[in-house]
Design an enzyme around this catalytic site. Structure first.
Site, PDB file in Angstrom:
ATOM      1  N   LYS A 260       0.665  -1.266  -0.166  1.00  0.00           N
ATOM      2  CA  LYS A 260       0.022   0.287   0.108  1.00  0.00           C
ATOM      3  C   LYS A 260       0.606   1.122  -0.135  1.00  0.00           C
ATOM      4  O   LYS A 260       2.238   1.627   0.458  1.00  0.00           O
ATOM      5  CB  LYS A 260      -0.781  -0.399   1.245  1.00  0.00           C
ATOM      6  CG  LYS A 260      -2.300  -1.205   1.010  1.00  0.00           C
ATOM      7  CD  LYS A 260      -3.138  -1.128   2.629  1.00  0.00           C
ATOM      8  CE  LYS A 260      -4.086  -1.766   2.519  1.00  0.00           C
ATOM      9  NZ  LYS A 260      -4.658  -1.656   1.646  1.00  0.00           N
ATOM     10  N   ASP A 330      -3.214  -7.728  -1.966  1.00  0.00           N
ATOM     11  CA  ASP A 330      -3.226  -7.062  -0.988  1.00  0.00           C
ATOM     12  C   ASP A 330      -5.179  -6.943  -0.658  1.00  0.00           C
ATOM     13  O   ASP A 330      -6.070  -6.716  -0.224  1.00  0.00           O
ATOM     14  CB  ASP A 330      -2.921  -5.011  -1.460  1.00  0.00           C
ATOM     15  CG  ASP A 330      -3.902  -4.156  -1.002  1.00  0.00           C
ATOM     16  OD1 ASP A 330      -4.130  -4.767   0.569  1.00  0.00           O
ATOM     17  OD2 ASP A 330      -3.922  -2.943  -0.690  1.00  0.00           O
ATOM     18  N   ARG A 334     -10.893 -11.750   1.549  1.00  0.00           N
ATOM     19  CA  ARG A 334     -11.498 -12.240   1.038  1.00  0.00           C
ATOM     20  C   ARG A 334     -10.904 -13.788   0.824  1.00  0.00           C
ATOM     21  O   ARG A 334     -11.589 -14.959   1.278  1.00  0.00           O
ATOM     22  CB  ARG A 334     -12.001 -11.596  -0.200  1.00  0.00           C
ATOM     23  CG  ARG A 334     -10.462 -11.602  -1.500  1.00  0.00           C
ATOM     24  CD  ARG A 334     -10.433 -10.832  -2.812  1.00  0.00           C
ATOM     25  NE  ARG A 334     -10.849  -9.901  -2.861  1.00  0.00           N
ATOM     26  CZ  ARG A 334     -11.022  -8.355  -3.944  1.00  0.00           C
ATOM     27  NH1 ARG A 334     -11.565  -8.950  -4.476  1.00  0.00           N
ATOM     28  NH2 ARG A 334     -10.780  -7.362  -3.017  1.00  0.00           N
TER      29      ARG A 334
END
Ligand code: BES
Ligand code: MN
Ligand code: ZN
Length: 487
Positions: A260, A330, A334
């Site tokens: 990120k 990233d 999920r």
């Protein structure tokens, strides 16, 4: 201090006869002269100089227009009263439940809101003089209410508010403090303390279960993963339905190799807010003796960068047997949720709700105003949405079209884990659906709602405790649509 909500369009304050006289006409003058108009969160404090009121001060609090009022607003109003009491170190606070709404529901929300002002932000400041002191005693005054029913409503509000505070405290903890192991310990402790049964699976057990997705997320970190299972199994509860609550528990999300940007990355300490909400709701359901079975599954891991991190292009095998090609490391939430959803069903959950700070895309779509709701079938979506509505968490439905599934096609595996920006909240939800075997399922994307960026009259900056109230409401609901035989 006696707190009295006043609506902009209130006429005479008939609900509290003699209050104006008790303040020597201060209240009447403030209202007539425009010093106090009843705008939302406006305060006017007057001294009580005569009976029959026993308070030393009365605090009018603006409640806005009556027609705009809903449970969530009333809860926030009560929280603003609680903060005012706290900042002034008021020893005993009383809050009047205003007429015109369902008395017991409103009393519940007043108690909930007041409790949220008791929140200890978990500050690490070595001197924190500004926090004030929360009252020793809070009284909810509901003229005309049945005393027994009122006590129950207030207890429920107090419990939910306190449990939400626990979720907030966990989500505020920095990533160096709240590692997966510490998160698991703290969840186990707060669950066992109220008689819930808790199981903490370590890395070996997770490997035995074949949870390749959870392991892959954790493998870049020096901190091992955990999987926490909490069971609420009250005696005499029907065998089904069994609610399954699943919460994302990423204790810090660097993004992994698909790292990120530095700007704002510190916020990613709250990437376990969904897991914290699930644990807090379980605690509330135990305290409130919810009459149904509920199973919570919280996968916990740190998404770190390291020599052992998963790579884009890696192919993983989930516990369900499905294979996943990692496109973006990233998109880790999920992954671990896929294994947790599978496991919740293995353990017998018939109705699933997962809660996750899952996608920036959901925040792009809805801002901070609502959580995304993805659910099927429709009657389950309605049930969850209504629970949110009653509980005061805003949930807004977003679609699960087949087109989103097509976007997840992989050349080498069953599915890819990320398909880029377009429809990002929906493609993430459709990815999760791959792990749901046709059971009623709802996914709440709380990326935009888990964290408050700028302080409000009713809440400090930081974790919000979103979804705790919705999950608790669901657990307490009398009727759940029964599972379809097969889909
Ligand atoms: N935890 C983030 C989502 C998030 C972003 C929550 C901002 C709160 C605020 C999640 O793991 C993530 O990184 N999602 C990616 C997915 C993308 C790579 C497909 C995102 O939203 O950018
Ligand atoms: Mn991420
Ligand atoms: Zn994340």
């Amino acid at each position: 201090m006696l707190f009295v909500p006043v609506f902009e369009d209130d006429g005479q304050l008939q609900a509290l006869p003699g209050l104006d006289e008790a303040t020597n006409g201060d209240i009447g003058r403030a209202r007539a002269g425009g010093e106090f108009r009843g705008k939302l969160y406006e305060f006017f404090i007057a001294r009580v100089v005569a009976g029959p009121y026993r308070a030393a001060r009365v605090a009018l609090v603006g409640a806005g227009r009556r027609a705009d009022s809903d449970p969530e607003r009333l809860r926030r109003l009560a929280a603003a009263c609680g903060y005012t009491a706290r900042l002034r170190s008021v020893r005993t606070a009383a809050l009047v439940v205003r007429d015109g709404f369902d008395l017991l529901t409103t009393a519940q929300f007043c108690a909930d809101g007041m409790s949220s002002a008791e929140f200890d932000s978990g500050s690490y400041k070595t001197s924190d003089k500004d926090a004030g002191r929360f009252p020793d005693r809070v009284v909810i005054v509901a003229p005309g209410a049945d005393a027994r029913a009122l006590a129950d409503a207030v207890f429920r509000g107090r419990t939910v508010g306190d449990c939400a505070n626990r979720a907030r405290a966990l989500a505020n903890e920095p990533g160096n403090v709240l590692t997966p192991r510490v998160f698991a310990d703290r969840v186990a402790q707060m669950s066992q303390a109220v008689g819930l049964s808790v199981e903490v699976l370590n890395e070996d057990r997770i490997r035995e279960l074949g949870m390749g997705l959870l392991l892959a997320v954790a493998q870049g970190s020096a901190e091992p993963p955990r999987l926490v299972v909490i069971r609420h199994d009250p005696p005499g509860a029907p065998r089904t339905p069994v609610l399954g609550f699943i919460g994302k528990g990423v204790t810090f999300d660097t993004g992994g190799v698909s790292i990120k940007p530095a700007d704002g990355m510190e916020r990613m300490k709250d990437d376990m807010a969904g897991g914290a909400a699930v644990a807090a709701a379980m605690r509330a359901l135990a305290i409130l003796k919810a009459p149904r079975r509920v199973i919570a599954v919280i996968p916990m891991a740190e998404n770190a960068v390291g020599g052992r991190s998963m790579r884009p292009g890696d192919v993983l095998t989930a516990a369900s047997g499905a294979t996943v090609e990692v496109i973006n490391t990233d998109a880790e939430g999920r992954l671990l949720l896929g294994d947790a959803l599978w496991y919740a069903q293995q353990l017998g959950a018939t109705h699933l709700v997962d809660v996750a700070t899952l996608t920036g895309a959901c925040m792009v779509a809805l801002g901070r105003a609502a959580s995304g709701l993805f659910a099927a079938p429709d009657n389950w979506a309605d049930t969850v949405r209504e629970a949110g509505q009653r509980a005061g968490d805003r949930l807004w439905p977003l679609p699960l079209y087949d087109e989103y599934r097509e976007m997840l096609r992989s050349e080498i595996a069953d599915v890819i884990n990320s398909s880029g920006r377009w429809g990002g909240a929906s493609t993430a939800a459709v990815f999760l659906r791959e792990f749901v075997n046709g059971r009623p399922w709802a996914h709440l994307d709380i990326a935009g709602t888990a964290w408050l960026e700028d302080r409000k009259a009713y809440q400090p900056k930081g974790a919000t405790g979103v979804a705790v109230r919705t999950l608790t409401e669901l657990g307490l609901m009398a009727d759940l649509p029964l599972p379809p035989d097969r889909r």
